[in-house]
Design a protein around this motif. Structure first.
Motif, PDB file in Angstrom:
ATOM      1  N   HIS A   1       1.424  -7.304  -0.889  1.00 30.35           N
ATOM      2  CA  HIS A   1       1.412  -7.974   0.262  1.00 30.35           C
ATOM      3  C   HIS A   1       2.927  -8.297   0.139  1.00 30.35           C
ATOM      4  CE1 HIS A   1      -0.380 -10.224   3.439  1.00 30.35           C
ATOM      5  NE2 HIS A   1       0.310 -11.397   2.984  1.00 30.35           N
TER       6      HIS A   1
ATOM      7  N   SER B   1      -2.918  -6.628   0.915  1.00 33.62           N
ATOM      8  CA  SER B   1      -3.154  -7.820   0.367  1.00 33.62           C
ATOM      9  C   SER B   1      -4.128  -7.518  -1.092  1.00 33.62           C
ATOM     10  CB  SER B   1      -3.526  -9.045   0.879  1.00 33.62           C
ATOM     11  OG  SER B   1      -4.966  -8.522   1.492  1.00 33.62           O
TER      12      SER B   1
ATOM     13  N   ASN C   1      -0.173 -12.509  -3.590  1.00 36.61           N
ATOM     14  CA  ASN C   1      -0.671 -11.474  -3.322  1.00 36.61           C
ATOM     15  C   ASN C   1      -1.396 -11.219  -1.928  1.00 36.61           C
ATOM     16  OD1 ASN C   1       0.010 -10.282  -5.524  1.00 36.61           O
ATOM     17  ND2 ASN C   1      -1.646 -10.437  -6.796  1.00 36.61           N
ATOM     18  N   GLY C   2      -0.969 -12.190  -1.100  1.00 34.02           N
ATOM     19  CA  GLY C   2      -1.657 -12.333   0.457  1.00 34.02           C
ATOM     20  C   GLY C   2      -1.882 -13.482   0.962  1.00 34.02           C
TER      21      GLY C   2
ATOM     22  N   THR D   1      -8.057 -15.193  -1.573  1.00 32.47           N
ATOM     23  CA  THR D   1      -7.783 -14.589  -0.167  1.00 32.47           C
ATOM     24  C   THR D   1      -8.621 -13.669   0.122  1.00 32.47           C
ATOM     25  OG1 THR D   1      -7.153 -12.478  -1.709  1.00 32.47           O
ATOM     26  CG2 THR D   1      -5.294 -14.185  -1.538  1.00 32.47           C
TER      27      THR D   1
END
Length: 1456
Positions: A615, A643, A676-677, A725
């Protein structure tokens, strides 16, 4: 009569000069003053206006000017001039304002709405444009929402809706029961027009309606009834009736961020600005209407994220909105008025600020400036105009605009004629290329009192590249001044705009034109300037730049797609213009969060990049490589990797027990690199005790706390939190435990006294620890710590209720502090507990510093390594280190001066310093450290690293053809940047085949550090390649890159440009500055002709008179010379009257006849020619370059060290000169080397040591006078004439008549005395290539003739040197003083004679008879010198040695 006629002629001549000067002055005065700038600006500019349909509208505009004619005002609408001639509805008022008598506006016809701008014009001067103004027409009021019947509880809030057209909101007002409603802190009108009723009471009940007024007929909404209901006491959770929305406002305005909440009990609304709690201040920031935030007089600092939070018991709600503050453009630097001349480059500066960043455009005389090759926008906002022409004159305006407004500023450009003065201080708007373009004298005004220079000669392009051209030229044939400056005018073929570049310093005859277009033809011409002004222009030179290397074009269709969270797939196509085979592709990628670019080589048309961050945004670009190198890069393609679930849990999980039934859970997001997002929410899992069953709650993505209620009393709960996420839930935190209270704590009274307080004093701090009050049923919100010297109330610190210790820092040592501790809650502070402590005393540092190391030595081991050793007196005698001490070695070099010290630590008594530069002096010093004790730095030791071979090649290698000798070229270069030692020579390799083996190239060695060399006898119309190698004492360095040069096609010498002087130099010079009318011109010509004739007659009469006087004086001098024992004391002859012979050694009526010279030209001793002119060799040292006379003289004496072997006698002291034989195809040719003869310095006498006199040249060097003295050419003269010199020769006068001066004898002038118009010096016409050498002349002694000495000297009686003074002896010959000269004392000077030799020519033998030494009458001073310095034996030995020299000369001259 004769005298009266002469006076009449002189009077006529004076009148002629006066008339000419007056006439010229009249014409010069015309047009030499600069036109002043014209004040021209707007006093009033139009403003944004809201008009009403059918009503009049006025846009104001007025301009000020000092011009005779008032400015003419015109109007533009939407960028187009309005035609108002026959318009009955719109007209321009006398002051320039635009009046619209009746605004027309309908759904399909809006002729008046738009952007307006007024343009002021003054004929023959220019135009300026005002700022733009927006005319908006208010529409018909339309209600998109109207008040609706509503009810509200007492003390609660309610909103009555009323939404109209956005432009009509300022005209909305409210009525209650058909009466105007007074707004206040409880009743607030929102930006949408809605009404907020907060803290409602019975008096607020009634009928409400909103009205739109002041924009045509008023229009009202429907009426709605507001009912007030009694409060039931039932709890209602907070909810938003109105939330804040993103808003943009201009700086200085006011803003209302609405936030209306309904709940019971009433909520406490708070605002956060960013992450800080916003507090009301000075009435500028206040909360109105129960929760809305009002900010007046907005500034840029007010912009940001605002959060409205409402908390009621266990429930908290929040809403956010972004506030943007716009700032209208402001002028930081306005453009300035500029004077300039044609062909100059100028820059109008314009610096603006604003938010958002303003866009800038430029306008010239009301028309937009379109960027082109000559109009460029530089440094974001500045306008650069290149190569000015007359049509560029006028007014230039900088217009800046953003969403908040626009602003303009103007400046005037006046282009002056070349004869008109620029201001003495050029404005800063002139570019570097033209700021120095001020002609010498009078601030740039051409002074017609003297002639201007002729055109520069031989303008050539010595170096042509793709984007620059280097031009060189020679000075004008008629410079009419010493220090010339030059201007180079150039233009692209097919354009009329001409640009100018000036040389950086006077006398410089080369310039490099930068920023040209590849493969384009340009025209160049050069103009010289002297103190009188600008001279003639050279003929135009047309040169085309080289074409760019054919590199590959950009690859098309670059695509990047993220397949997984850590990989991206890329693909592209072959370049459309590959220009050959594509060898490879290079993929560049950049992590946008870090900004560092990396690359990878790829051999195909696709690639999958792996190992990327999840991401994360990456940018990609591709460059194709062919045999020419990298091609054109593609544009950046930005792609974000996919992501993924978070890879780390949330951070800083904390639990706060609120009461017996609820616990507040707080946390922070996972680290940014592990999210990660985008975080969409958090999941909170909790369970009771050790049970396995879990409960869960989920929050929004931005919420970082959650209140968990409905728990059991006195029960232990464990919690953990995980981030979410779109891809799923990440890892959870560790389980964290908290226990609810057994019963709800009491907060109706203050806490009890803390049960204990302990203090631990240190030097500058006290550590405080405590235990909570014994009664745990009372709520404790925190603790207050007070402390101070003697009193606990000096400073106060508050800590959290969970904290049990605290360290009080920054205290004074040995001081008595009193400390108090109190627990507090929302009711107040409890009973304090007291304690006191005395801080510890400051520890005394060790007073004895370490002794510095001694005996530091630097031993050089190699070109980059030096070993540093030392001794330590604080160690035992065996110098054995047994403790934990260490040594610090530091070193540096002073070249360059700003180098930094480098250091290294070691535990031994030596250190090896590596990585040093070759042939460099370093200084070293050492310091010892033991624990906290250190010594001072030791005394320094120095060491110079050894030399090593050069590690870089000579640079800036250029090859140019020699003028008028197309088969001879001159190679120039610069020393290598990494010489690694003293350069002892260079080797030039040249070949016609660039790919030939090194041993097949022709080699030309160059001795010493010279930076230029000639190579002759090359083949015409042939391409040669040149490489250069530098050498020092350690060996040869690398070769330079091959430089290509093609010799000319023809052997015909190049003809210089037409530089013929005008037929009448005086007349043409006077006539140039200003042309007279026809009648004045004829009169002036007649007067000049009469004046010249009269002047010629006067010169002839005066010359005859002077010749008669000189004959009489000459005879008197002859008689006086025969009687005088030392003529030099009585007659100090003028050097202008001296006529030295070709060669004479005269004693006892002995003569040495002039030698015949063979007409054979161009004798050579080596394959490399010896330069004849001062342009052939560039001086290696710049110590004398500032004086052009010294420069020419020095260069004319200098030869090629690598090519002459005639100075070998210089190192042989006390030996007779030997004949040198050149070893080449020529037959043996006798040569005699030249030797410098130094003088002895005495306060009363100068003793000159003579050498072999030259029949063709005799050079006399003298250090003293700053200007060369004139010399007469060498012609045969009588002996009595010679006696007239300051160097008297004691000989019997000769009665033999000598032949008169002939052309051949006149041709034997010394070469430095015959100045060629082209700047080179020639000797005899039959000895063009005859070189002169200077083997031992000190380089710092400029070559000037002595003011008294004869240029050619005879051998005479040896003089006696005085003792007690420094003696300068020739290293080539024994010290043999030949002639005593008396005169005023001066600096030591050197007599130098040129070489004698046929050099391939035949001559008749000469019989030389060695005479005896004549008797010299001894003056008292000479006898004193004899007694003090010379013995008779020494004198006899010197005379014998002189006889040996004469025999050698006789043997050489009689050789066949």
């Amino acid at each position: 009569m004769a005298e009266r006629g002469a006076l009449s002629l002189l009077s006529l001549l004076c009148l002629t000069f006066l008339y000419t000067a007056t006439t010229v002055a009249k014409h010069v005065d015309k047009g030499t003053t600069a036109q002043p700038f014209s004040p021209f600006w707007f006093t009033v500019e139009p403003q944004d206006t809201l008009a009403v349909r059918g009503a009049p509208a006025l846009l104001n505009c007025s301009a000020h000017s000092d011009a005779a004619m008032p400015a003419r005002i015109e109007w533009k609408k939407d960028g187009t001039f309005m035609s108002l001639v026959s318009d009955e509805r719109r007209r321009v008022l006398p002051d320039g304002s635009l009046l619209i008598t009746q605004v027309v506006h309908s759904k399909h016809n809006k002729p008046d709405e738009g952007t307006y701008q007024c343009v002021a014009t003054i004929d023959n001067l220019g135009s300026i444009s005002s700022r733009t103004a927006r005319l908006s027409v208010a529409g018909m009021p339309r209600f998109t929402s109207q008040p609706a019947p509503a009810s509200v509880r007492v003390g609660d809030s309610q909103v009555m809706a009323c939404e109209v057209n956005p432009d009509l909101v300022p005209f909305v007002r409210w009525e209650k029961d058909r009466q105007p409603l007074e707004l206040g802190a409880r009743l607030v009108q929102l930006p949408s027009g809605a009404l907020v009723v907060s803290n409602a009471s019975e008096a607020d009940a009634g009928l409400y309606r909103c009205l739109v007024e002041n924009v045509g007929p008023a229009k009202s909404s429907e009426e709605a009834l507001l009912q007030i209901l009694p409060e039931t006491g039932e709890e209602r959770k907070p909810e938003f009736l109105v939330q804040p929305v993103a808003t943009a406002k201009a700086a200085g305005a006011s803003v209302l961020l609405p936030c209306v909440v309904a709940s019971y009990p009433a909520t406490d609304v708070r605002w956060m600005f960013g992450d800080k709690l916003l507090e009301e201040s000075d009435g500028r920031v206040e909360v109105v209407g129960g929760g809305s935030l009002q900010i007046t007089n907005l500034t840029e600092e007010d912009a940001g994220l605002y959060t409205c939070m409402a908390e009621n018991g266990n429930t908290t709600i929040e809403a956010q909105a972004q506030l943007t503050v716009q700032v209208a453009p402001q002028m930081v630097k306005r453009p300035a008025n500029i004077y300039a001349q044609e062909s100059m480059d100028i820059v109008f500066e314009c610096e603006v600020t604003g938010s958002p960043a303003p866009t800038v455009k430029w306008v010239k005389n009301g028309d937009a400036v379109i960027p082109s090759d000559y109009f460029k926008i530089i440094k974001e906002h500045n306008l650069q105009v290149l190569g000015l022409v007359k049509s560029d004159e006028g007014f230039y305006q900088c217009l800046a605009e953003n969403d908040a407004g626009n602003i303009q500023s103007s400046a005037q450009l006046i282009i002056l004629e070349h004869g008109v003065a620029l201001p003495l201080s050029p404005p800063p708007s002139l570019t570097p290329n033209t700021t120095d373009h001020v002609t010498p004298g009078s601030g740039g005004v051409a002074n017609p009192a003297g002639p201007a220079p002729s055109a520069p000669r031989d303008v050539v392009a010595s170096l042509v590249s793709t984007r620059f051209i280097k031009l060189t030229w020679r000075p004008p044939a008629e410079p009419h001044g010493d220090e010339l400056t030059y201007s180079v005018f150039y233009s692209q073929e097919g354009t009329s705009r001409e640009r100018v570049v000036n040389t950086s310093r006077p006398g410089e005859m080369q310039v490099t034109i930068q920023n040209l277009m590849p493969d384009t033809k340009y025209r160049f011409r050069v103009v010289a300037h002297n103190s009188n002004g600008q001279g003639e222009s050279s003929t135009a030179l047309k040169v085309a730049t080289q074409a760019e290397v054919q590199v590959a074009g950009p690859v098309p269709n670059l695509q990047a797609v993220s397949n997984t969270p850590s990989s991206v797939s890329l693909s592209w196509d072959t370049p459309l213009t590959g220009n050959g085979e594509i060898l490879t592709y290079k993929l560049y990628y950049t992590d946008q969060t870090l900004g560092n670019e990396q690359d990878v080589d790829i051999g195909s048309l696709s690639y999958t990049m792996t190992g990327l961050k999840k991401h994360t945004e990456y940018s990609f670009r591709v460059v194709a490589y062919n045999k020419h190198g990298p091609g054109v890069s593609t544009e950046d393609v930005i792609v974000r990797t996919l992501s993924d679930v978070p890879s780390a849990p949330p951070q800083n999980l904390t639990l706060e027990v609120q009461n017996s039934k609820s616990i507040m859970v707080r946390w922070q997001p996972p680290p940014p690199g592990a999210q990660n997002g985008e975080i969409t929410g958090y999941k909170i899992r909790y369970r009771k005790g050790t049970r396995k069953s879990e409960a869960a709650e989920t929050t929004g993505g931005t919420q970082l706390f959650q209140l968990i209620d409905g728990l059991e009393r006195g029960t232990e709960y464990t919690f953990r939190v995980s981030a979410i996420t779109v891809n799923g839930t990440g890892p959870a935190t560790e389980w964290t435990t908290a226990e609810t209270f057994e019963s709800d704590l009491d907060e109706s009274r203050v806490p009890d006294i803390p049960s204990s307080l302990h203090v631990r004093p240190l030097v500058n701090s006290i550590v405080v620890s405590w235990t909570p009050p014994e009664n745990q049923d009372i709520v404790v919100r925190g603790y207050t710590i007070g402390y101070g010297i003697g009193s606990p109330h000096a400073q106060t610190i508050k800590v959290d209720y969970k904290q049990r210790y605290y360290s009080i820092e920054n205290l004074d040592a040995s001081s008595h502090y009193v400390i108090t501790l109190k627990a507090f809650n929302n009711v107040g502070e409890g009973i304090p507990v007291y304690e006191s402590a005395i801080t510890r005393p400051q520890s005394v540092p060790d007073p004895t510093p370490m002794l510095p190391p001694v005996g530091v030595q630097a031993s050089v081991l190699s070109h980059d390594t030096i070993k540093v050793t030392w001794a330590d007196n604080s160690l035992p005698k065996n110098q054995k280190i047994t403790d934990a001490r260490y040594y610090t070695v530091r070193w540096k070099t002073n070249i360059p001066a700003n180098t930094k010290m480098k250091t290294a630590n070691t535990t031994s008594l030596s250190h090896m310093v590596t990585g040093l530069k070759p042939n460099t002096l370093y200084e070293f010093s050492v310091m010892v450290t033991k624990g906290r004790r250190t010594s001072t730095w030791s005394m320094t030791a120095q060491g110079t690293t050894f030399e090593t071979i050069p590690s870089s090649s000579p640079k800036d290698v250029t090859v140019v053809s020699k003028e008028s000798k197309p088969r001879t070229i001159i190679v120039n270069w610069q020393p290598p940047s990494e010489a690694n030692g003293k350069i002892t020579g260079y080797i030039i390799y040249y070949s016609t085949d660039v790919n030939a083996e090194v041993h097949d190239w022709v080699i030309e060695p160059v001795v010493g550090n010279r930076l230029t060399h000639q190579i002759q006898e090359l083949t015409l119309d042939t391409t040669y390649y040149f490489k250069i190698q530098a050498r020092n004492s350690k060996g040869m360095g690398p070769m330079s890159e091959a430089v290509q040069f093609r010799t000319p096609k023809t052997n015909v010498p190049m003809k210089p440009g037409s530089n013929q002087p005008p037929p009448d130099g005086f007349g043409s010079a006077v006539g140039k500055p200003g042309m007279t009318s026809g009648g004045e011109s004829h009169i002036l010509v007649i007067v000049i002709i009469i004046s010249v004739g009269a002047f010629t007659i006067i010169v002839v009469v005066v010359g005859a008179f002077l010749c008669t006087r000189r004959t009489t004086s000459h005879q008197k001098k002859k008689r006086a010379a025969s009687k005088s024992s030392n003529g030099s004391h009585k007659y100090k002859g003028n050097s202008k009257d001296l006529k030295p012979p070709d060669l004479w050694i005269h004693h006892e009526r002995l003569e040495l006849k002039p030698m015949d010279k063979s007409p054979e030209p161009n004798p050579v001793m080596t394959d490399t020619p010896i330069p004849r002119t001062s342009q052939d060799i560039t001086p290696a040292d710049g110590s004398l370059d500032s004086n052009p006379h010294i420069q020419q003289r020095r260069n004319s004496y200098r030869g090629h060290e690598s090519e002459d072997s005639m100075s070998t006698l210089a190192g042989r002291r006390g030996m007779r000169p030997k004949m040198m034989m050149p070893f080449d195809a020529q037959p043996p040719q006798p040569v005699i080397s030249a030797h410098p003869i130094h003088s002895l310095d005495n306060h009363h006498h100068h003793y000159h040591m003579g050498s072999l006199a030259s029949p063709t040249r005799s050079y006399l060097y003298h250090q003293g006078s700053g200007h060369p003295r004139p010399h007469a050419c060498a012609t045969p003269i009588s002996h009595l004439d010679r006696v007239d010199s300051t160097e008297s020769v004691r000989n019997t006068p000769s009665s033999e008549p000598l032949p008169p001066a002939t052309a051949s004898s006149q041709a034997s002038c010394p070469s430095e005395l015959l100045a060629d118009p082209e700047g080179s010096y020639h000797g005899s016409s039959t000895t063009e290539e005859e070189p002169s050498y200077s083997s031992n002349l000190p380089p710092h002694r400029p070559a000037h003739p002595h003011p008294h000495a004869h240029p050619l000297k005879s051998f005479a009686v040896p003089a006696i040197p005085a003792t007690g003074h420094p003696t300068y002896e020739s290293p080539a010959l024994p010290s043999t003083p030949l002639l005593a000269q008396t005169g005023p004392p001066s600096h030591p000077h050197v007599v130098k004679t040129a070489s004698i030799g046929t050099l391939g020519r035949t001559r008749t033998p000469m019989v030389v008879t060695v005479p005896n030494a004549p008797d010299v009458p001894e003056t008292s001073k000479m006898l004193e010198d004899v007694d003090s310095s010379y013995e008779p034996d020494e004198l006899t030995e010197e005379m014998a040695h002189l006889e040996g020299l004469m025999k050698d000369l006789n043997a050489i001259t009689t050789a066949p």
